[in-house]
Scaffold this active site. Structure first.
Site, mmCIF file in Angstrom:
data_model
loop_
_atom_site.group_PDB
_atom_site.id
_atom_site.type_symbol
_atom_site.label_atom_id
_atom_site.label_comp_id
_atom_site.label_asym_id
_atom_site.label_seq_id
_atom_site.Cartn_x
_atom_site.Cartn_y
_atom_site.Cartn_z
ATOM 1 N N ASN A 51 12.264 25.066 23.798
ATOM 2 C CA ASN A 51 11.432 25.023 25.013
ATOM 3 C C ASN A 51 11.847 23.850 25.912
ATOM 4 O O ASN A 51 11.007 23.119 26.425
ATOM 5 C CB ASN A 51 9.943 24.912 24.657
ATOM 6 C CG ASN A 51 9.047 25.327 25.813
ATOM 7 O OD1 ASN A 51 9.431 26.154 26.640
ATOM 8 N ND2 ASN A 51 7.874 24.743 25.906
ATOM 9 N N ASP A 76 -11.077 41.056 20.376
ATOM 10 C CA ASP A 76 -10.817 42.162 21.315
ATOM 11 C C ASP A 76 -10.271 41.710 22.663
ATOM 12 O O ASP A 76 -9.828 42.526 23.448
ATOM 13 C CB ASP A 76 -12.115 42.954 21.575
ATOM 14 C CG ASP A 76 -12.579 43.720 20.338
ATOM 15 O OD1 ASP A 76 -11.730 43.968 19.462
ATOM 16 O OD2 ASP A 76 -13.768 44.057 20.261
ATOM 17 N N MET A 107 15.264 27.898 9.409
ATOM 18 C CA MET A 107 14.188 28.886 9.237
ATOM 19 C C MET A 107 13.305 28.929 10.500
ATOM 20 O O MET A 107 12.613 29.899 10.742
ATOM 21 C CB MET A 107 13.354 28.589 8.006
ATOM 22 C CG MET A 107 12.756 27.224 8.014
ATOM 23 S SD MET A 107 11.116 27.188 7.319
ATOM 24 C CE MET A 107 10.227 28.132 8.482
ATOM 25 N N GLN A 112 -7.709 43.225 10.836
ATOM 26 C CA GLN A 112 -7.376 42.547 12.101
ATOM 27 C C GLN A 112 -8.173 41.268 12.309
ATOM 28 O O GLN A 112 -7.760 40.384 13.039
ATOM 29 C CB GLN A 112 -7.650 43.485 13.284
ATOM 30 C CG GLN A 112 -6.756 44.700 13.287
ATOM 31 C CD GLN A 112 -7.365 45.850 14.063
ATOM 32 O OE1 GLN A 112 -7.184 45.944 15.258
ATOM 33 N NE2 GLN A 112 -8.085 46.733 13.401
#
Length: 793
Positions: free
Chosen positions: A540, A174, A671, A308
């Site tokens: 990056n 959460d 990919m 989830q």
């Protein structure tokens, strides 16, 4: 963070070789609801504990196992945590435990720990689990006293175990714990939600449907809010900010307008704990019935539930949990009698330690503010990351009527430059919509600077970017062409279309391009406009930012493939896989992918190696393979060494490992560049583009003089990057000195600090700089207003 290439300053740097765990016992437990990534945290804590010479124990079934003792508390070995990185949930089990809430239960637990001389606890769980751990610590002395009086332990055992140290890691899907930007499991839960939303969108468009999606979050709306942001949902209900009274009319009017503009679907996301302003529960069924009754739309409800919590942890969660697990052991080794129980958190891109009870108190204050209907306060207490998500969602969620928009009379162009990267489209969508909301006319440039000088520039409207967040690649088209050779034509196109500002989403080429335009300002007045770069490249390798758009999606592709490759050998004899990743000369993907996939060795350009290193690596792996370990994983960055090619390394390992293991090789190729963007990249792209457009608006106003825009100072050509904890606008000309242009990488790279961590988890002896850690910070309550240049992510 300084990269490994920084000069050694022995006086200020602290190495953990001085921290010994000899004679100490550490126990690791997972408690409360399970979360993906818990296993990575357990693995890191166990291996780091063993590495520093401590005895490490598993406590199975959480606090229940601690109370019951016996076989629930077992010593962990290095091999015990092998092959668990990719497993969801928690392999050592978790349970809700009523017994531990009683004094008798805690007394039993203390007895079980003292019998094994365990005085260091690493607790992975939610705020309830961590609060319980803190109470246990506070009572520890009196519990020992009681055990001594009952004759269950002797005086010597009491002295030996006089202090209990506790370090927490928050495992909760959460993301409902204050003090950390992300809790373990949240990113993986978002992956599950977004997979479902992407699938639902295709069926909804086929039938012109409205979907009401219910996601978890009884007390916290983070999952609902971020998934709404990541998929461009039309409406979202979260507990922290209930809708204004009369929301039923507003929502139906908005849905109706969206349909009338040609959209074939509506997505509404409801957090399970959503309420209205009066505290009445808003259920997904209620929302569905309302839409059907008022609008007659074909509407379906999907309740995601425990999906989830399940599935494989994402790359982000594995890295987060691994970093936290190592940090937790360091915190335990450094703890003294006066150190409060702490929790290891992530702020921006940095691991920090915070007092456990300060975080718990703040988390409880959020609920109190919600109960007292102080909703703005609840959002503020959730932290800057949550606030930014909410303000960005509000900014993007609904097109205002033209009459309500400011009229800026500025034209802003948006373009992609360099190789495609997932998240580019989310950034463009966000930029276009925020730009329109700010009153600008937005122009899209197709095919990078090649399209620019050819005049492939056209106005782009609000509706043109609908549904873009979930699309991979670059919908605008992108090329690596630099502007240098076509400055005349580009300046002419800027005049023709009266372009007053430029936003470029792209990689190293984008940085070089804006640098070229900045230098050309002396000869071309057309380039004296605000210019901003959003770093987007899987490699990056852009200076001025810790993270680039697209890298997270690429890492997930690498990690998923490594998992599959390792699994492909299940049932066969011992096998080592040699895998080549992309990244040019930048070893980010190989290193961080290696950390997330559990690699034994990673070869990169930034850390030179020779034949002796290769030989030592093969021998090390051969020794490991003689134990119960079945799989080996070796990653090689594509440009790490021109002579030690992937083929060479494959042949070397094959020859040297003969009789112990056999080898296979894979080149991952393109990919790594494709696929739907991860939730992180969608969210990151959306937020940084919104931030950049607000900067552009501000800079346009400041540089508008005498009826025209004229901006030629250094700070009007910037890159928006994430530096440690904040997003910062940095002049490109200042970043020039931080850049190795030959190899297209920044001179210093923060992630090189993760390499020793990866080596420790692969059983190598190494040197690990811990000067960045060890500082206990405090949870900030009152924050200064964001300056113009930086903000939390």
């Amino acid at each position: 963070m300084a990269g490994a290439s920084a000069p050694k300053r022995q006086d200020t740097r602290k190495f953990f070789e001085n921290l010994s765990g000899a004679g100490k016992s550490i126990a690791v437990l997972t408690s409360g609801g399970d979360a993906q990534g818990m296993n990575a945290a357990v693995r890191a804590a166990v291996r780091m504990g063993i590495y520093v010479g401590a005895k490490v124990y598993f406590i199975h079934e959480g606090y229940q196992g601690m109370v019951d003792g016996g076989d629930n508390i077992k010593e962990a070995k290095w091999e015990s945590v092998s092959s668990m990185l990719q497993v969801g949930g928690t392999v050592i089990g978790s349970a809700r435990c009523k017994d531990f809430r009683t004094h008798e239960g805690r007394l039993k637990a203390a007895h079980n720990l003292v019998q094994r001389d365990i005085t260091n606890l690493c607790v992975i769980g939610g705020d309830g689990s961590l609060t319980g751990a803190n109470l246990f610590r506070e009572e520890w002395s009196s519990l020992l006293e009681e055990l001594l009086q009952q004759g269950l332990i002797d005086e010597e055992a009491t002295q030996r175990n006089s202090e209990l140290h506790i370090v927490g890691m928050v495992g909760s899907i959460d993301n409902d714990f204050c003090g950390t930007d992300m809790t373990i499991g949240t990113d993986s839960a978002l992956h599950r939600i977004i997979e479902v939303v992407d699938a639902i969108m295709t069926t909804a468009q086929s039938h012109q449907r409205t979907f009401v999606l219910e996601v978890m979050g009884r007390h916290c709306g983070y999952l609902a809010l971020v998934s709404a942001l990541a998929c461009g949902a039309d409406w979202v209900f979260i507990p922290e900010m209930p809708p204004e009274d009369g929301w039923e009319d507003n929502m139906c009017q908005k849905l109706s307008e969206i349909r009338s503009r040609g959209s074939r679907l509506n997505i509404i996301i409801v957090a399970e704990g959503a309420t209205d302003r009066q505290g009445q529960h808003i259920t997904s069924d209620f929302v569905k019935d309302l839409v059907v009754r008022r609008l007659g739309f074909d509407t379906r409800v999907t309740i995601l539930g425990h999906v989830q919590r399940g599935g494989t942890p994402s790359a982000f969660d594995r890295i987060l949990a691994s970093r936290m697990g190592v940090e937790a052991v360091l915190a335990l080794l450094e703890a003294s009698a006066n150190t409060p129980a702490c929790v290891v958190s992530l702020v921006g891109n940095q691991a920090v330690r915070l007092p456990l009870m300060e975080c718990v108190q703040m988390t409880q204050e959020v609920q109190k503010a919600m109960d007292e209907k102080k909703f703005d306060e609840a959002v503020r207490l959730r932290g800057r990351s949550f606030e930014n998500n909410l303000s960005t969602y509000r900014l993007l969620s609904f097109r205002k009527a033209d009459s309500e928009l400011p009229n800026s009379s500025f034209n802003v162009a948006v373009m992609n430059v360099g190789a495609p990267a997932a998240g580019m489209n989310a950034a463009v969508r966000s930029a276009v919509r925020v730009g329109i909301t700010e009153g600008h006319k937005m122009f899209a440039v197709n095919d990078g600077f090649e399209g620019f000088y050819k005049g492939q520039i056209k106005e782009i409207k609000w509706g043109d970017v609908g549904g873009w967040t979930g699309q991979g690649g670059s919908l605008l088209g992108t090329k690596r062409t630099l502007p240098g050779k076509h400055l005349d034509k580009i300046a002419e196109q800027m005049r023709i279309h009266n372009i007053n500002a430029l936003l470029v989403v792209g990689g190293f080429e984008a940085f070089e391009s804006i640098l070229q335009l900045f230098v050309a300002r002396a000869d071309y007045e057309e380039f004296c406009i605000p210019m901003c770069i959003l770093p987007a490249t899987i490699s990056n390798n852009v200076p001025g930012t810790d993270l680039s758009l697209g890298a997270d999606t690429s890492l997930n592709a690498i990690v998923e493939t490594c998992d599959r490759i390792k699994q492909s050998a299940s049932g066969t004899k011992r096998r080592v896989f040699i895998i080549e990743t992309m990244g040019g000369y930048c070893g980010y993907l190989a290193t961080v992918g290696g950390l997330a996939a559990g690699a034994d060795t990673v070869y990169i350009y930034e850390e030179p190696f020779d034949i002796r290193d290769l030989q030592a690596n093969v021998e090390h792996l051969t020794e490991k393979m003689k134990t119960s370990i079945q799989r080996g994983l070796v990653l090689r960055n594509e440009n790490c060494n021109e002579n030690f090619t992937t083929d060479f390394i494959y042949q070397l390992y094959s020859e040297e490992g003969r009789g112990v293991f056999d080898c296979r090789k894979n080149i991952l190729g393109h990919m790594q560049q494709g696929g739907a963007p991860s939730p992180f990249d969608r969210n990151f792209g959306t937020k940084i583009a919104a931030k950049a457009m607000q900067w552009i608006t501000r800079t346009l106003k400041e540089s508008y003089k005498g009826g025209r825009v004229f901006a030629n100072s250094e700070d009007t050509a910037c890159l928006l990057g994430m530096r440690r904890r904040t997003l910062v606008f940095q002049p490109v000309v200042q970043l020039r000195d931080e850049t190795d242009f030959v190899h297209r990488i920044p001179k210093e790279q923060w992630w090189l600090k993760l390499r020793p961590l990866m080596k420790i988890l692969a059983k190598y002896k190494t040197s690990y700089d811990v000067s960045d850690s060890g500082q206990l910070e405090h949870v900030t309550r009152v924050r200064p207003k964001d300056s113009n240049t930086s903000t939390a992510i």
